[in-house]
Design a protein around this motif. Structure first.
Motif, PDB file in Angstrom:
ATOM      1  N   PRO A 166       0.806  -1.151  -0.085  1.00  0.00           N
ATOM      2  CA  PRO A 166      -0.665   0.206  -0.287  1.00  0.00           C
ATOM      3  C   PRO A 166       1.220   1.102   0.043  1.00  0.00           C
ATOM      4  O   PRO A 166       1.555   1.185   0.987  1.00  0.00           O
ATOM      5  CB  PRO A 166      -0.390  -0.013   1.365  1.00  0.00           C
ATOM      6  N   GLU A 167       0.326   1.885  -0.862  1.00  0.00           N
ATOM      7  CA  GLU A 167       1.175   3.442  -0.524  1.00  0.00           C
ATOM      8  C   GLU A 167       0.612   4.448   0.586  1.00  0.00           C
ATOM      9  O   GLU A 167      -0.514   4.945   0.728  1.00  0.00           O
ATOM     10  CB  GLU A 167       0.620   4.596  -1.983  1.00  0.00           C
ATOM     11  N   ARG A 183      -4.573  12.403   2.194  1.00  0.00           N
ATOM     12  CA  ARG A 183      -5.504  12.388   2.444  1.00  0.00           C
ATOM     13  C   ARG A 183      -6.840  12.944   2.597  1.00  0.00           C
ATOM     14  O   ARG A 183      -6.969  12.411   3.710  1.00  0.00           O
ATOM     15  CB  ARG A 183      -5.295  12.709   0.349  1.00  0.00           C
ATOM     16  N   ALA A 184      -7.783  13.292   1.965  1.00  0.00           N
ATOM     17  CA  ALA A 184      -8.891  14.129   2.910  1.00  0.00           C
ATOM     18  C   ALA A 184      -9.665  11.988   2.607  1.00  0.00           C
ATOM     19  O   ALA A 184      -9.401  10.948   1.934  1.00  0.00           O
ATOM     20  CB  ALA A 184      -9.756  14.391   1.556  1.00  0.00           C
ATOM     21  N   ALA A 185     -10.163  11.879   3.536  1.00  0.00           N
ATOM     22  CA  ALA A 185     -10.713  10.264   3.395  1.00  0.00           C
ATOM     23  C   ALA A 185     -12.419  10.901   4.558  1.00  0.00           C
ATOM     24  O   ALA A 185     -12.726  10.913   5.449  1.00  0.00           O
ATOM     25  CB  ALA A 185      -9.779   9.538   4.217  1.00  0.00           C
ATOM     26  N   SER A 186     -12.925   9.863   4.110  1.00  0.00           N
ATOM     27  CA  SER A 186     -14.628  10.479   4.210  1.00  0.00           C
ATOM     28  C   SER A 186     -15.074   9.603   5.835  1.00  0.00           C
ATOM     29  O   SER A 186     -13.904   8.353   5.438  1.00  0.00           O
ATOM     30  CB  SER A 186     -15.806  10.179   2.961  1.00  0.00           C
ATOM     31  N   ALA A 208     -12.218   1.155   5.793  1.00  0.00           N
ATOM     32  CA  ALA A 208     -10.805   0.601   5.597  1.00  0.00           C
ATOM     33  C   ALA A 208     -10.742  -0.267   7.000  1.00  0.00           C
ATOM     34  O   ALA A 208     -10.232  -1.135   6.968  1.00  0.00           O
ATOM     35  CB  ALA A 208     -10.744   2.165   4.942  1.00  0.00           C
ATOM     36  N   SER A 209     -11.215   0.133   8.145  1.00  0.00           N
ATOM     37  CA  SER A 209     -10.844  -0.275   9.100  1.00  0.00           C
ATOM     38  C   SER A 209     -11.469  -1.208   9.683  1.00  0.00           C
ATOM     39  O   SER A 209     -10.622  -2.444   9.304  1.00  0.00           O
ATOM     40  CB  SER A 209     -10.830   0.672   9.889  1.00  0.00           C
ATOM     41  N   ARG A 210     -12.492  -2.215   8.899  1.00  0.00           N
ATOM     42  CA  ARG A 210     -13.751  -2.760   8.923  1.00  0.00           C
ATOM     43  C   ARG A 210     -12.514  -3.938   7.958  1.00  0.00           C
ATOM     44  O   ARG A 210     -12.245  -5.354   8.400  1.00  0.00           O
ATOM     45  CB  ARG A 210     -14.948  -2.827   8.195  1.00  0.00           C
ATOM     46  N   GLY A 211     -12.082  -3.324   7.155  1.00  0.00           N
ATOM     47  CA  GLY A 211     -10.542  -4.523   6.182  1.00  0.00           C
ATOM     48  C   GLY A 211      -9.645  -4.482   6.708  1.00  0.00           C
ATOM     49  O   GLY A 211      -9.475  -6.067   6.490  1.00  0.00           O
ATOM     50  N   ASP A 217      -4.584   1.178  -1.740  1.00  0.00           N
ATOM     51  CA  ASP A 217      -3.712   0.427  -2.761  1.00  0.00           C
ATOM     52  C   ASP A 217      -4.157   0.912  -4.729  1.00  0.00           C
ATOM     53  O   ASP A 217      -3.693   2.073  -3.687  1.00  0.00           O
ATOM     54  CB  ASP A 217      -5.003  -0.647  -2.727  1.00  0.00           C
ATOM     55  N   GLU A 218      -3.719  -0.021  -4.993  1.00  0.00           N
ATOM     56  CA  GLU A 218      -2.801   0.867  -6.312  1.00  0.00           C
ATOM     57  C   GLU A 218      -4.219   1.710  -7.367  1.00  0.00           C
ATOM     58  O   GLU A 218      -4.077   1.630  -7.759  1.00  0.00           O
ATOM     59  CB  GLU A 218      -2.628  -0.740  -7.405  1.00  0.00           C
ATOM     60  N   THR A 219      -5.519   0.839  -6.569  1.00  0.00           N
ATOM     61  CA  THR A 219      -6.180   1.821  -7.859  1.00  0.00           C
ATOM     62  C   THR A 219      -6.435   3.552  -6.703  1.00  0.00           C
ATOM     63  O   THR A 219      -7.766   4.191  -6.924  1.00  0.00           O
ATOM     64  CB  THR A 219      -8.075   1.322  -7.255  1.00  0.00           C
ATOM     65  N   GLY A 220      -6.108   3.178  -5.668  1.00  0.00           N
ATOM     66  CA  GLY A 220      -6.083   4.885  -4.291  1.00  0.00           C
ATOM     67  C   GLY A 220      -7.455   4.395  -3.527  1.00  0.00           C
ATOM     68  O   GLY A 220      -8.226   5.336  -2.829  1.00  0.00           O
ATOM     69  N   ARG A 221      -8.186   3.590  -3.462  1.00  0.00           N
ATOM     70  CA  ARG A 221      -9.216   2.845  -2.400  1.00  0.00           C
ATOM     71  C   ARG A 221      -7.821   2.791  -1.370  1.00  0.00           C
ATOM     72  O   ARG A 221      -7.428   1.987  -1.015  1.00  0.00           O
ATOM     73  CB  ARG A 221      -9.643   1.276  -2.784  1.00  0.00           C
TER      74      ARG A 221
END
Length: 282
Positions: free
Chosen positions: A7-8, A12-15, A22-25, A216-220
Motif C-alpha cells: 500500500p502507498e 489525503r482527505a478520507a470520508s 478501510a478499518s473493517r477490512g 491500494d493501486e486503485t487509490g482505494r
C-alpha cells in the motif's frame, strides 16, 4: 511470481464511510498478526490503556475496582475483548463492541463463551460478557443503558467524525456516567512514526489535520487514521455533552523495554505517546 502490492502511504482527505470501510477490512486482515504480536503484552484479561503499559488496575480511571461490581460497561473498539474480560473479573457486566468480525473471533477464541451479534442486533450477553459487531458511530443500544464506557485506542482515532461517536456514547450512557478513552497523543503527529532517533525530530505540522491514508493501486483506502489536536479532542468531548475531568499522559515505565511500532523506551522517556481523556456525562 505474483508480487504482492505494498500500500502507498499518503496524506489525503478520507470520508467517514471510506474510513469505516478501510478499518473493517484492515482489522479483519490483520487481526491474527496483531494478536500474535501483541497478545502476550495485552494478556487475556488485562486492561491496558496503551503501549506504555498503564494498567487500569493501577490507574483506576473508571473508578475504584471495588465499585465496578454490577455496573454495565460498554467497551468500544474492543478487539479481542481483553479489557472487557478484566472488567468481568471485577464483577462488572461488560459489552465488547468492535467493527471487525475477525477481532471478535479472537475474543471467542480466548474463551468468552459469547456469540458475536450482527450489526444492529441486541448485544449477545453471556453470563458475564457480551460481544457485538457494529460501528461505533451507530451504537445498537437503547438510550441510557450503560453506567460506564471505555475505549483503549479503539475506534476514536480511525473515524472522520469523532464527535459523532462521542454523541452516541453520551446517548447510551446514564447521566453522570463516565467515558474514558485513549488515543495516540496528538503531539506524536508532528514526529515521524519511528521508534529510534529518527523519530525525535519534528517532521510535519502539528496543525495539519489531513488524515494518514494507506491506499491500494486503485487509490482505494485500506487503512485510515485521523489526526485531531489536543484542543480538537477537548472540543469534541464538550460538544457531545461531556465534562472533561482529567487528561492523563502516561510516562514510560522502567520495566517496559519493548518497542510497539513508533512507541519505544527512547521516545517514551522524551515525548508523550498516549493521551487518556476522562469524561463525565452531564
Amino acid at each position: 511470481m505474483i508480487q504482492e502490492y505494498e500500500p502507498e502511504a499518503t496524506r489525503r482527505a478520507a470520508s467517514d464511510t471510506e474510513s469505516s470501510r478501510a478499518s473493517r477490512g484492515w482489522w479483519d486482515r490483520n487481526a491474527d498478526e496483531y494478536q500474535n504480536d501483541h497478545g502476550a503484552f495485552l494478556g487475556d484479561d488485562r486492561f491496558v490503556w496503551g503501549p506504555e503499559g498503564l494498567d487500569e488496575a493501577e490507574a483506576g480511571l473508571l473508578g475504584p475496582a471495588s465499585e465496578l461490581k454490577g455496573r454495565r460497561v460498554l467497551e468500544i473498539g474492543a478487539g479481542a475483548a481483553q479489557c472487557s474480560r478484566w472488567l468481568a473479573a471485577q464483577g462488572a457486566h461488560p459489552v465488547a463492541l468492535d467493527l471487525s468480525h475477525r477481532q471478535l473471533q479472537h475474543a471467542l477464541r480466548i474463551g468468552t463463551g459469547a456469540e458475536p451479534a450482527g450489526p444492529g442486533a441486541a448485544p449477545g450477553v453471556s453470563a458475564q460478557l457480551g460481544l457485538v459487531e457494529a460501528d461505533a458511530g451507530a451504537l445498537p443500544f437503547r438510550d441510557a443503558s450503560f453506567d460506564l464506557a471505555c475505549s483503549a485506542y479503539g475506534a476514536v482515532p480511525f473515524v472522520a467524525a469523532p464527535v459523532r461517536v462521542m454523541r452516541e456514547v453520551r446517548r447510551v450512557l446514564r447521566p453522570g456516567g463516565r467515558w474514558v478513552f485513549s488515543v495516540t497523543h496528538p503531539i506524536r503527529w508532528a514526529f515521524p512514526d519511528e521508534p529510534g532517533p529518527e523519530g525525535l525530530s519534528v517532521g510535519a505540522s502539528y496543525f495539519d489535520r489531513t488524515p494518514y491514508v494507506e491506499q491500494d493501486e486503485t487509490g482505494r483506502a485500506v487503512y485510515v487514521e485521523h489526526h485531531r489536536t489536543l484542543g480538537d479532542r477537548v472540543r469534541d468531548v464538550a460538544a457531545a455533552g461531556f465534562r472533561l475531568v482529567d487528561l492523563v499522559e502516561p510516562e514510560w515505565p522502567e520495566w517496559n523495554v519493548q518497542e510497539w511500532g513508533g512507541w519505544s523506551p527512547l521516545r517514551g522517556n522524551l515525548i508523550p505517546g498516549t493521551a487518556i481523556f476522562v469524561c463525565v456525562a452531564d
